[in-house]
Design a protein around this motif. Structure first.
Motif, PDB file in Angstrom:
ATOM      1  N   GLU A  40      30.037  37.355  24.283  1.00  0.00           N
ATOM      2  CA  GLU A  40      31.224  37.671  23.493  1.00  0.00           C
ATOM      3  C   GLU A  40      30.933  37.875  22.010  1.00  0.00           C
ATOM      4  O   GLU A  40      31.847  38.107  21.219  1.00  0.00           O
ATOM      5  CB  GLU A  40      32.269  36.569  23.691  1.00  0.00           C
ATOM      6  N   ARG A 144      41.226  37.677  27.731  1.00  0.00           N
ATOM      7  CA  ARG A 144      40.140  38.565  28.168  1.00  0.00           C
ATOM      8  C   ARG A 144      39.090  37.830  28.982  1.00  0.00           C
ATOM      9  O   ARG A 144      38.485  38.389  29.897  1.00  0.00           O
ATOM     10  CB  ARG A 144      39.476  39.256  26.971  1.00  0.00           C
ATOM     11  N   ARG A 145      38.858  36.542  28.654  1.00  0.00           N
ATOM     12  CA  ARG A 145      37.862  35.779  29.407  1.00  0.00           C
ATOM     13  C   ARG A 145      38.261  35.692  30.881  1.00  0.00           C
ATOM     14  O   ARG A 145      37.433  35.894  31.775  1.00  0.00           O
ATOM     15  CB  ARG A 145      37.750  34.366  28.815  1.00  0.00           C
ATOM     16  N   GLU A 148      37.810  39.093  32.520  1.00  0.00           N
ATOM     17  CA  GLU A 148      36.401  39.372  32.822  1.00  0.00           C
ATOM     18  C   GLU A 148      35.993  38.707  34.138  1.00  0.00           C
ATOM     19  O   GLU A 148      35.282  39.304  34.953  1.00  0.00           O
ATOM     20  CB  GLU A 148      35.496  38.882  31.690  1.00  0.00           C
ATOM     21  N   ASN A 151      37.667  40.614  36.927  1.00  0.00           N
ATOM     22  CA  ASN A 151      37.044  41.934  37.033  1.00  0.00           C
ATOM     23  C   ASN A 151      35.728  41.838  37.801  1.00  0.00           C
ATOM     24  O   ASN A 151      35.435  42.652  38.693  1.00  0.00           O
ATOM     25  CB  ASN A 151      36.812  42.504  35.634  1.00  0.00           C
ATOM     26  N   GLU A 179      28.869  43.506  29.757  1.00  0.00           N
ATOM     27  CA  GLU A 179      29.983  42.824  29.103  1.00  0.00           C
ATOM     28  C   GLU A 179      29.723  42.645  27.613  1.00  0.00           C
ATOM     29  O   GLU A 179      30.661  42.670  26.802  1.00  0.00           O
ATOM     30  CB  GLU A 179      30.220  41.466  29.769  1.00  0.00           C
ATOM     31  N   SER A 183      32.467  44.066  24.776  1.00  0.00           N
ATOM     32  CA  SER A 183      33.090  43.268  23.717  1.00  0.00           C
ATOM     33  C   SER A 183      33.279  44.090  22.448  1.00  0.00           C
ATOM     34  O   SER A 183      34.223  43.869  21.686  1.00  0.00           O
ATOM     35  CB  SER A 183      32.236  42.031  23.413  1.00  0.00           C
TER      36      SER A 183
END
Length: 244
Positions: A40, A144-145, A148, A151, A179, A183
Motif C-alpha cells: 500500500e 479498499r483493503r 482487495e 478481489n 497491487e 495503489s
C-alpha cells in the motif's frame, strides 16, 4: 572408581542456540503487516528497512522482524544489500509490463481450463466470490483493503477449477506485486473505468461456459490498470517513488 555426577547447567549459562525460537504466529503477523505496508506504499519503494526502528513500529523483537523480512525477500517484495541490510523492492514500468504479461498468460490459460473442467463446486465458489465482491463495488473510501481481499478471492475462485496449486501460488505472488502498482493507479485523477462491469463480464462469460470470451474479458481486465498507469507515467501526470 565411581563417575562424578555431571553438574546441572544453570539456565543463565545456556547458549544462544538453546533460546526459544520466535513464535510463528508473531512472525506471521509481522510478515502480514510489513507486506501490507509495502503493497500500500506506506513503506516506499527503495526505502531502507531499519530493524531497530521497525521493531518498535510493529511491537516485535528484532529476530521476529528479520524472519518476516526474510520471507518478504522470498516474495521479491524486499531486496537484500549484502551486509548493509534490506530495502523495499523498487518499482518500475518495465517490471509492471513484465508482471502483466505473465499474469495474462497464466490466468487466461487457467481460466479456460477451469471453465472446461470445473464442476458444481467450482461454479458455487465463483458465484459466492462474485456476490461478495459485488457488494463492495464500487470501491468505497476506506474499504479498499477489504475490496482487495475480495478481489483476490474472486480471481482465485475463477481459476480454482483448474487443479494446479502451483499456478495459484505463483499468481498470488504476482497479484501482490500488481497491487503495489494499483495503489498508485487508483489515485490517478480523471481515470474512467468501471471495474464492476469488467468483473461482471468475466463472471457472465465464465458461467455461460464461453471460455474464449471469458479469457478475452479477463485479459482486458488485467491490462486495464497497467495501461492507465503507464500512459500517465509517459505523459508526466504521475511519478513512481524511487525511495532511498
Amino acid at each position: 572408581m565411581a563417575k562424578r555426577p555431571v553438574p546441572h547447567m544453570p539456565f543463565a549459562l545456556r547458549t544462544a542456540s538453546d533460546a526459544p525460537a520466535p513464535s510463528r504466529t508473531l512472525i506471521e503477523q509481522a510478515y502480514t503487516q510489513l507486506r501490507d505496508d509495502i503493497v500500500e506504499g506506506r513503506l516506499a519503494p527503495g526505502e531502507k528497512l531499519r530493524v531497530e526502528h521497525l521493531k518498535e513500529r510493529y511491537s516485535v523483537s528484532a529476530g521476529t522482524l528479520r524472519e518476516a523480512i526474510t520471507r518478504l525477500a522470498s516474495d521479491a517484495l524486499v531486496v537484500t544489500e549484502g551486509q548493509r541490510g534490506f530495502r523495499v523492492a523498487p518499482i518500475a514500468p518495465e517490471e509492471l509490463e513484465d508482471i502483466t504479461q505473465l499474469r495474462v498468460q497464466l490466468e487466461t490459460g487457467a481460466l479456460r481450463l477451469s471453465i472446461r473442467s470445473g464442476g458444481a463446486p467450482w461454479r458455487q465458489a465463483v458465484e459466492e466470490a462474485w456476490q461478495a465482491l459485488s457488494a463492495e463495488e464500487p470501491i468505497a473510501p476506506g474499504r479498499r483493503r477489504l475490496w482487495e481481499q475480495l478481489n483476490l478471492r474472486f480471481h482465485e475462485a475463477l481459476l480454482s477449477g483448474h487443479d494446479s496449486p502451483w499456478t495459484l501460488r505463483v499468481l498470488r505472488l504476482l497479484s501482490r506485486h500488481s497491487e503495489r502498482y494499483r495503489s498508485y493507479a487508483i489515485q490517478l485523477p480523471g481515470s474512467i473505468r468501471n471495474v464492476h462491469d469488467e468483473h461482471a463480464e468475466i463472471f457472465t462469460y465464465a458461467m455461460a461456459g464461453q471460455e474464449a470470451r471469458a479469457a478475452l474479458a479477463l485479459e482486458a481486465h488485467i491490462r486495464a490498470t497497467p495501461d492507465l498507469l503507464i500512459a500517465a507515467l509517459r505523459e508526466g501526470r504521475v511519478q513512481l517513488p524511487e525511495g532511498g
